[in-house]
Design a protein around this motif. Sequence first.
Motif, PDB file in Angstrom:
ATOM      1  N   TYR A 251       0.854  -1.194   0.000  1.00 61.09           N
ATOM      2  CA  TYR A 251       0.000   0.000   0.000  1.00 61.09           C
ATOM      3  C   TYR A 251       0.885   1.237   0.000  1.00 61.09           C
ATOM      4  CZ  TYR A 251      -3.707  -3.202   1.501  1.00 61.09           C
ATOM      5  OH  TYR A 251      -4.611  -4.231   1.578  1.00 61.09           O
TER       6      TYR A 251
ATOM      7  N   LYS B 201      -5.536   2.782  -3.294  1.00 63.03           N
ATOM      8  CA  LYS B 201      -5.713   1.435  -2.736  1.00 63.03           C
ATOM      9  C   LYS B 201      -5.957   1.462  -1.227  1.00 63.03           C
ATOM     10  CE  LYS B 201      -3.436  -3.085  -2.443  1.00 63.03           C
ATOM     11  NZ  LYS B 201      -2.207  -3.858  -2.774  1.00 63.03           N
ATOM     12  N   ILE B 202      -5.121   2.158  -0.476  1.00 58.60           N
ATOM     13  CA  ILE B 202      -5.272   2.160   0.985  1.00 58.60           C
ATOM     14  C   ILE B 202      -6.549   2.891   1.401  1.00 58.60           C
ATOM     15  CG2 ILE B 202      -3.983   4.298   1.564  1.00 58.60           C
ATOM     16  CD1 ILE B 202      -2.637   2.613   3.816  1.00 58.60           C
TER      17      ILE B 202
END
Length: 287
Positions: free
Chosen positions: A209, A260-261
């Motif tokens: 991440y 994404k995170i």
Amino acid sequence: MKKILITGANGQLGSEIRVLSPLFPDFDFVFADRSEFSLESESETLSFLEETKADYLVNCAAYTAVDKAETEIELADLVNHKAVAILAKWSFENNCKFLHISTDYVFDGTSEIPLKENDRTNPQNEYGRTKLLGEIACQENNPDSIIIRTAWVYSEFGANFVKTMLRLMNERESISVVNDQIGSPTYAKDLAEAIFKIIETEGWYPGIYNFSNEGKISWFEFALAIKEISGSNCDVKGIPSEAYPTPAKRPAYSLLDKTKIKEVYKIKISDYKSSLEKCLNNLSKNI
């Protein structure tokens, strides 16, 4: 009660995790600094891990002297690569959740768009090379691990760009800062909060991440923001990287894509300037 072992406890991120730890009374924290847990001896590392028997291991320890790493290659590799393999393997074999901190320096800095986790890596210095080897060893020895790549870390603790700028602005009438390296800074407290969010989330989703604060700036613009918020009268000038040569080559572009995170862990990321204001406010209280 779940036990969390924090390595590199006296570094910037480790220190911020320590500050936040009282807010999480359901966890038993073990903070290990270099004197207790140096990562330079495999036998000592393993005996400490066996003695601690943590449920979570957050590896904030790293060899981060980027320029020194060009000559202290073995030491950088030992801490950033070989020790990570040991931590990852032990964690996997002992059902311990392993979270490892890495860096934007695994990229070569030639991109013109924010870097995603699966973009091609191509480190340009020994620090980046050893950190990339650490990532690979981490995933090979523990496919259940989480790796967080971050960039331009600063905090109230330790030595960092923000504190250096404050000191130089106080000592000099003018300073020069490179204006052709692009990215976004990371307030270590924000990263610490993100790590707690990951640990507290019911699901554990392995993989790499990215995390830094929001914004796209140069080091020069970062220095201007420090000047503005601190109220300094110092004249800050922008210069090209070639005018400030360093032993280790820095990436020209290291802006990280944090999609994404944010999507997987529902983490809200602050704008770099608001986080900088918080940090400078805390520093002013401690003067």
